[in-house]
Design a protein around this motif. Structure first.
Motif, PDB file in Angstrom:
ATOM      1  N   PRO A  92       0.823  -1.217   0.000  1.00 32.50           N
ATOM      2  CA  PRO A  92       0.000   0.000   0.000  1.00 32.50           C
ATOM      3  C   PRO A  92       0.855   1.265   0.000  1.00 32.50           C
ATOM      4  CG  PRO A  92       0.108  -0.875   2.220  1.00 32.50           C
ATOM      5  CD  PRO A  92       0.911  -1.825   1.343  1.00 32.50           C
ATOM      6  N   VAL A  93       1.639   1.431  -1.037  1.00 36.05           N
ATOM      7  CA  VAL A  93       2.573   2.553  -1.103  1.00 36.05           C
ATOM      8  C   VAL A  93       1.838   3.882  -0.906  1.00 36.05           C
ATOM      9  CG1 VAL A  93       4.165   3.826  -2.594  1.00 36.05           C
ATOM     10  CG2 VAL A  93       4.180   1.335  -2.603  1.00 36.05           C
ATOM     11  N   ALA A  94       2.318   4.668   0.048  1.00 31.53           N
ATOM     12  CA  ALA A  94       1.759   5.998   0.318  1.00 31.53           C
ATOM     13  C   ALA A  94       0.240   5.950   0.485  1.00 31.53           C
ATOM     14  CB  ALA A  94       2.148   6.971  -0.787  1.00 31.53           C
ATOM     15  N   ALA A  95      -0.238   4.940   1.214  1.00 32.08           N
ATOM     16  CA  ALA A  95      -1.687   4.792   1.398  1.00 32.08           C
ATOM     17  C   ALA A  95      -2.298   6.001   2.082  1.00 32.08           C
ATOM     18  CB  ALA A  95      -1.975   3.532   2.211  1.00 32.08           C
ATOM     19  N   GLY A  96      -1.510   6.714   2.862  1.00 34.25           N
ATOM     20  CA  GLY A  96      -2.035   7.895   3.532  1.00 34.25           C
ATOM     21  C   GLY A  96      -2.026   9.138   2.671  1.00 34.25           C
ATOM     22  N   ALA A  97      -1.493   9.050   1.454  1.00 33.20           N
ATOM     23  CA  ALA A  97      -1.334  10.243   0.627  1.00 33.20           C
ATOM     24  C   ALA A  97      -2.595  10.618  -0.132  1.00 33.20           C
ATOM     25  CB  ALA A  97      -0.188  10.041  -0.357  1.00 33.20           C
ATOM     26  N   SER A  98      -3.432   9.646  -0.473  1.00 30.71           N
ATOM     27  CA  SER A  98      -4.628   9.973  -1.254  1.00 30.71           C
ATOM     28  C   SER A  98      -5.755   8.981  -0.991  1.00 30.71           C
ATOM     29  CB  SER A  98      -4.309   9.981  -2.756  1.00 30.71           C
ATOM     30  OG  SER A  98      -4.147   8.673  -3.253  1.00 30.71           O
ATOM     31  N   ARG A  99      -6.984   9.472  -1.151  1.00 29.83           N
ATOM     32  CA  ARG A  99      -8.154   8.616  -0.993  1.00 29.83           C
ATOM     33  C   ARG A  99      -8.183   7.545  -2.070  1.00 29.83           C
ATOM     34  NH1 ARG A  99     -13.889  11.494  -1.326  1.00 29.83           N
ATOM     35  NH2 ARG A  99     -13.256  11.601  -3.516  1.00 29.83           N
ATOM     36  N   LEU A 100      -7.710   7.873  -3.271  1.00 31.63           N
ATOM     37  CA  LEU A 100      -7.711   6.913  -4.377  1.00 31.63           C
ATOM     38  C   LEU A 100      -6.921   5.657  -4.011  1.00 31.63           C
ATOM     39  CD1 LEU A 100      -8.416   6.284  -7.341  1.00 31.63           C
ATOM     40  CD2 LEU A 100      -6.310   7.462  -8.000  1.00 31.63           C
ATOM     41  N   ARG A 101      -5.762   5.829  -3.414  1.00 26.83           N
ATOM     42  CA  ARG A 101      -4.938   4.685  -3.027  1.00 26.83           C
ATOM     43  C   ARG A 101      -5.625   3.862  -1.934  1.00 26.83           C
ATOM     44  NH1 ARG A 101       1.064   5.681  -4.225  1.00 26.83           N
ATOM     45  NH2 ARG A 101       1.013   7.468  -5.627  1.00 26.83           N
ATOM     46  N   ARG A 102      -6.166   4.553  -0.938  1.00 26.02           N
ATOM     47  CA  ARG A 102      -6.831   3.835   0.158  1.00 26.02           C
ATOM     48  C   ARG A 102      -8.048   3.070  -0.333  1.00 26.02           C
ATOM     49  NH1 ARG A 102      -5.531   8.717   2.492  1.00 26.02           N
ATOM     50  NH2 ARG A 102      -7.655   9.524   2.320  1.00 26.02           N
ATOM     51  N   GLU A 103      -8.816   3.673  -1.226  1.00 28.43           N
ATOM     52  CA  GLU A 103     -10.025   3.006  -1.722  1.00 28.43           C
ATOM     53  C   GLU A 103      -9.680   1.777  -2.552  1.00 28.43           C
ATOM     54  OE1 GLU A 103     -12.160   6.067  -3.748  1.00 28.43           O
ATOM     55  OE2 GLU A 103     -13.123   6.808  -1.902  1.00 28.43           O
ATOM     56  N   MET A 104      -8.600   1.842  -3.313  1.00 29.14           N
ATOM     57  CA  MET A 104      -8.198   0.688  -4.103  1.00 29.14           C
ATOM     58  C   MET A 104      -7.749  -0.442  -3.192  1.00 29.14           C
ATOM     59  SD  MET A 104      -7.963  -0.681  -7.010  1.00 29.14           S
ATOM     60  CE  MET A 104      -7.197  -2.142  -7.683  1.00 29.14           C
ATOM     61  N   CYS A 105      -6.979  -0.118  -2.173  1.00 26.57           N
ATOM     62  CA  CYS A 105      -6.559  -1.144  -1.211  1.00 26.57           C
ATOM     63  C   CYS A 105      -7.768  -1.756  -0.518  1.00 26.57           C
ATOM     64  CB  CYS A 105      -5.623  -0.537  -0.168  1.00 26.57           C
ATOM     65  SG  CYS A 105      -3.993  -0.074  -0.785  1.00 26.57           S
ATOM     66  N   SER A 106      -8.708  -0.915  -0.118  1.00 29.22           N
ATOM     67  CA  SER A 106      -9.906  -1.402   0.564  1.00 29.22           C
ATOM     68  C   SER A 106     -10.710  -2.333  -0.323  1.00 29.22           C
ATOM     69  CB  SER A 106     -10.776  -0.221   1.009  1.00 29.22           C
ATOM     70  OG  SER A 106     -10.123   0.540   1.997  1.00 29.22           O
ATOM     71  N   ARG A 107     -10.781  -2.014  -1.585  1.00 23.04           N
ATOM     72  CA  ARG A 107     -11.529  -2.877  -2.516  1.00 23.04           C
ATOM     73  C   ARG A 107     -10.901  -4.261  -2.605  1.00 23.04           C
ATOM     74  NH1 ARG A 107     -13.319  -1.150  -8.685  1.00 23.04           N
ATOM     75  NH2 ARG A 107     -14.673  -2.958  -9.094  1.00 23.04           N
ATOM     76  N   LEU A 108      -9.591  -4.308  -2.690  1.00 18.29           N
ATOM     77  CA  LEU A 108      -8.896  -5.592  -2.742  1.00 18.29           C
ATOM     78  C   LEU A 108      -9.114  -6.394  -1.457  1.00 18.29           C
ATOM     79  CD1 LEU A 108      -5.580  -4.259  -4.290  1.00 18.29           C
ATOM     80  CD2 LEU A 108      -7.105  -5.892  -5.406  1.00 18.29           C
ATOM     81  N   LEU A 109      -9.072  -5.703  -0.325  1.00 23.39           N
ATOM     82  CA  LEU A 109      -9.253  -6.379   0.958  1.00 23.39           C
ATOM     83  C   LEU A 109     -10.698  -6.837   1.150  1.00 23.39           C
ATOM     84  CD1 LEU A 109      -7.058  -4.072   3.224  1.00 23.39           C
ATOM     85  CD2 LEU A 109      -6.558  -6.432   2.549  1.00 23.39           C
ATOM     86  N   GLU A 110     -11.647  -6.019   0.750  1.00 26.24           N
ATOM     87  CA  GLU A 110     -13.053  -6.371   0.906  1.00 26.24           C
ATOM     88  C   GLU A 110     -13.420  -7.619   0.107  1.00 26.24           C
ATOM     89  OE1 GLU A 110     -15.018  -2.814  -0.267  1.00 26.24           O
ATOM     90  OE2 GLU A 110     -14.547  -1.756   1.608  1.00 26.24           O
TER      91      GLU A 110
END
Length: 276
Positions: A92-110
């Motif tokens: 999750p590179v720079a997951a705290g930098a943008s909502r786009l990155r966090r949402e993509m990670c969340s989708r994979l985890l969900e």
């Protein structure tokens, strides 16, 4: 644990697992080289029209959030990996930098597509917050900076996050933590110079993927192996550049060299693993 780690390292050299990496352009070359140095084979395909097919031919998949333009390819590849019981390592590179990155990670985890989450403390913290696993006070401090004093608290927090996500957590830093929610280990060693080159974390993610590809039924042990190899080889590379009075560019090269030359017996003598 040391014996299992050494067996996995030898298994990589025997089986030469292929890793499909969807990673950022900054570190793509280093990621491919660290996979090859470990004894695996590498392919970097980012077009969604072939991602599923390429993954079907691979033994593991590495997803790096630095390759944000390849989100469709990431999802297609991860779904193919899950269908074929292939391990997926998420960075999750720079997951705290943008909502786009966090949402993509969340989708994979969900969707339950991730086998291992490999990141530094700030990335894991940001991802955990996005998943509703909030930390506060001492717990937040422990996660943001894993030290000898905060190790026990950070380990307990990481184990809880592992249980929430049903993924092995590999948190890298001055002290690495690996946990599957039940078993947790700390790994010491490495070099501060690993923070002075671009891509050390990305290379560790790729190394984790090649270890998982060699033993897909031993994901936790594979993650520990990758962390142990990186710690030991970081130490070897730093010692070598000091001997030769070299700089950070040489350190990067010597890190890859150390992985390529590493034997199981070297690893057995150099591992610093503590069960928590």
């Amino acid at each position: 644990m040391t014996e299992r780690v050494c067996r996995i390292w030898e298994q990589i050299r025997r089986s030469r697992p292929m890793v499909h990496s969807i990673t950022n352009n900054v570190t793509m070359n280093d990621c491919a080289n660290i996979i090859l140095a470990a004894g695996g084979t590498a392919i970097m395909a980012q077009d969604e029209r072939e991602a599923e097919e390429i993954t079907a031919h691979s033994q593991a998949l590495a997803l790096n959030m630095g390759a944000l333009r390849a989100q469709d390819a990431m999802l297609a590849a991860a779904r193919a990996a899950k269908r074929d019981a292939r391990p997926v390592v998420l960075d999750p590179v720079a997951a705290g930098a943008s909502r786009l990155r966090r949402e993509m990670c969340s989708r994979l985890l969900e969707e339950g597509l991730v086998s291992v989450i490999r990141g530094n403390a700030s990335e894991i913290h940001a991802l955990a917050a996005a998943e509703g696993a909030h930390a506060a006070g001492v717990e937040a401090d422990a996660l943001d900076c894993v030290t000898e004093e905060t190790l026990a608290t950070a380990a307990a927090w990481a184990a809880d996050f592992s249980r929430r996500t049903r993924a092995v957590i590999l948190l890298s830093g001055a002290i690495d933590l690996a946990t599957d929610g039940t078993r947790t280990v700390a790994l010491r060693g490495g070099s501060e110079w690993m923070c002075r080159i671009t891509g050390a974390g990305c290379m560790l993610t790729s190394l984790t993927a090649v270890c998982c590809g060699a033993v897909p039924d031993q994901i936790f042990d594979a993650a520990v192996t990758a962390a142990g190899v990186m710690k030991y080889c970081g130490e070897r590379a730093y010692a070598r550049v000091c001997e030769e009075m070299e700089g950070t560019a040489s350190f990067r090269t010597r890190l890859i060299d150390a992985v390529s030359l590493l034997t199981a017996s070297d690893l057995a003598s150099g591992l610093r693993i503590q069960a928590l």
